[in-house]
Scaffold this active site. Structure first.
Site, PDB file in Angstrom:
ATOM      1  N   ARG A  32       0.835  -1.225   0.000  1.00  0.00           N
ATOM      2  CA  ARG A  32       0.000   0.000   0.000  1.00  0.00           C
ATOM      3  C   ARG A  32       0.862   1.264   0.000  1.00  0.00           C
ATOM      4  NH1 ARG A  32      -4.442   1.950   4.581  1.00  0.00           N
ATOM      5  NH2 ARG A  32      -5.929   2.942   3.159  1.00  0.00           N
ATOM      6  N   SER A  78      -7.015   6.993  -0.366  1.00  0.00           N
ATOM      7  CA  SER A  78      -7.117   5.538  -0.399  1.00  0.00           C
ATOM      8  C   SER A  78      -8.148   5.189   0.672  1.00  0.00           C
ATOM      9  CB  SER A  78      -5.751   4.913  -0.074  1.00  0.00           C
ATOM     10  OG  SER A  78      -5.900   3.529   0.147  1.00  0.00           O
ATOM     11  N   SER A  79      -9.232   4.537   0.259  1.00  0.00           N
ATOM     12  CA  SER A  79     -10.369   4.324   1.172  1.00  0.00           C
ATOM     13  C   SER A  79      -9.990   3.405   2.336  1.00  0.00           C
ATOM     14  CB  SER A  79     -11.541   3.703   0.409  1.00  0.00           C
ATOM     15  OG  SER A  79     -11.835   4.460  -0.735  1.00  0.00           O
ATOM     16  N   GLN A  80     -10.906   3.299   3.306  1.00  0.00           N
ATOM     17  CA  GLN A  80     -10.653   2.435   4.469  1.00  0.00           C
ATOM     18  C   GLN A  80     -10.568   0.975   4.008  1.00  0.00           C
ATOM     19  OE1 GLN A  80     -13.761   2.116   7.411  1.00  0.00           O
ATOM     20  NE2 GLN A  80     -12.244   1.976   9.060  1.00  0.00           N
ATOM     21  N   MET A  84     -13.036  -1.367   1.600  1.00  0.00           N
ATOM     22  CA  MET A  84     -12.616  -1.909   0.293  1.00  0.00           C
ATOM     23  C   MET A  84     -12.861  -3.409   0.257  1.00  0.00           C
ATOM     24  SD  MET A  84      -9.102  -0.087  -0.900  1.00  0.00           S
ATOM     25  CE  MET A  84      -8.328   0.286   0.608  1.00  0.00           C
TER      26      MET A  84
END
Ligand SMILES: C[S@@+](CC[C@H](N)C(=O)[O-])C[C@H]1O[C@@H](n2cnc3c(N)ncnc32)[C@H](O)[C@@H]1O
Length: 369
Positions: A32, A78-80, A84
């Site tokens: 990530r 960047s979403s949780q 996701m």
């Protein structure tokens, strides 16, 4: 898998999400940090850079990473991770499937999908964001993802898709997505409802019928362009109550509803009443749901223990409605949000219409309390 990513998976699971083996494998494999090379912003607007000690622990936590602000408003992130994972699970991705993502953001979600064997096209309305996502995917050595700059309303470049995943909040579903969806396909999409963006799994039905099943609660940043057009059934914008509120209905539940049950009640209240939205209440950290009047700054807020706090000229009337909504939900056996089916009908900007929520139906007997 290294220690940080194993701990990452544990945190996502601890936050209540069951990870299917293929999803866990993808989260364990994709780095990530490569997708946030310029760092991210914390809730108070502070920038965290890759050299900072908190960088990696935060990257491998179950937190959203805000990567771009306009003023103090997040416009890319960047979403949780747990969210996701729930959305990818609802998508039902299999190797070889063609997937369209609306909202490339950092490119991390597209990388997870590609790692699961999907052939991904991802679009972002912001050219600089799309460029950075493309570079990050290349640096991470992830193939099978095409990144384009486009307003997602159009569904981007030509093509048919087995699955469509939307990672930005919308008011409704673009008809272009429905046109591009292969038979049996599904669109996983966060659609505005009562001040939040619960995720729907939307399918094309017989005779132009389009329905969504509620997947999970979520809060997303709102999309640019026609995807967020107002429509006749729009709930009011999220708000903050001005001034003091009076307690107009006393505590109803002891213990108070837990976070998920409160979301279930919130969802039902929004399905049953068009004035329900998310509201900040003075001296309360958590936002709650409320019926708000036309000023947007007064009405009746419902707390997780059932107390109602109200203000403004219609305080009494809104309190009575709030209590009736809570009683109705309780009498039905506290239906979970996943029990709702949503009918989507044409609405929004006539020049660029979208399918917006119009009808809500409870589909099954709720789980016993
Ligand atoms: C929460 S981020 C997406 C997260 C991303 N999937 C990831 O893995 O990092 C939302 C993105 O949607 C983009 N966006 C907003 N409105 C859009 C639109 N109309 N069409 C396409 N992208 C849009 C924003 O520029 C932003 O980058």
């Amino acid at each position: 898998m290294d220690h940080a990513r194993r701990h990452y998976l544990d945190q996502i699971r601890r936050d209540g999400v069951t990870l299917a083996p293929a999803v866990a494998k993808a989260f364990g494999a994709v780095p990530r940090e490569v997708f946030v090379p310029d760092g991210f912003y914390t809730g108070d607007g502070r920038r965290v850079l890759p050299a900072d000690p908190e960088f990696l622990p935060t990257v491998y936590s179950n937190d959203v990473l805000v990567t771009k602000l306009t003023g103090d408003v997040p416009v890319s992130s960047s979403s949780q991770p747990s969210l996701m994972a729930l959305m990818i699970d609802a998508l039902g991705v299999q190797p070889g499937m063609r997937v369209l993502e609306i909202g490339a953001g950092t490119g991390y979600n597209a990388a997870l999908l590609a790692t699961m064997g999907a052939v991904v096209t991802t679009v972002d309305v912001q050219p600089d964001v799309a460029d950075r996502a493309r570079s990050a995917l290349a640096r991470a050595g992830i193939g099978g993802v095409r990144v384009e700059t486009a307003d997602g309303y159009t569904a981007g470049p030509d093509g048919r898709y087995d699955r469509i995943i939307v990672t930005v909040g919308v008011a409704g579903v673009s008809p272009h997505w429905l046109d591009r969806l292969a038979p049996g396909g599904v669109i996983v999409v966060p659609v505005e409802h009562a001040g939040t963006h619960p995720v729907l799994a939307v399918r094309n039905g017989a005779e132009d019928e389009v329905t969504g099943a509620v997947v999970c609660p979520a809060g997303f940043m709102s999309a640019a362009g026609p995807l967020t057009a107002q429509h006749t059934g729009s709930h009011p914008q999220p708000t903050v109550f001005a001034g003091d509120l009076d307690e107009t209905a006393e505590q109803r539940w002891d213990p108070a509803l837990d976070a998920l049950a409160y979301r279930d009640l919130w969802y039902a209240a929004g399905a049953w009443h068009h004035r329900v939205t998310r509201a900040g209440v003075p001296r309360r950290e958590q936002t709650c749901f409320a019926l708000v009047d036309d000023s947007g700054a007064a009405g009746a807020a419902v707390l997780p223990d059932g107390r109602v706090l109200a203000s403004g000229p219609a305080a009494e009337q809104y309190t009575a409605v709030a209590v009736a909504l809570a009683e109705r939900w309780w009498a039905l056996g506290r239906p979970p949000m996943r029990a709702w089916r949503v009918g989507l009908a044409p609405g929004g900007d006539p020049a660029a219409p979208i399918r917006v929520p119009r009808t809500w139906t409870l589909t099954r007997r709720p789980d016993p309390a």
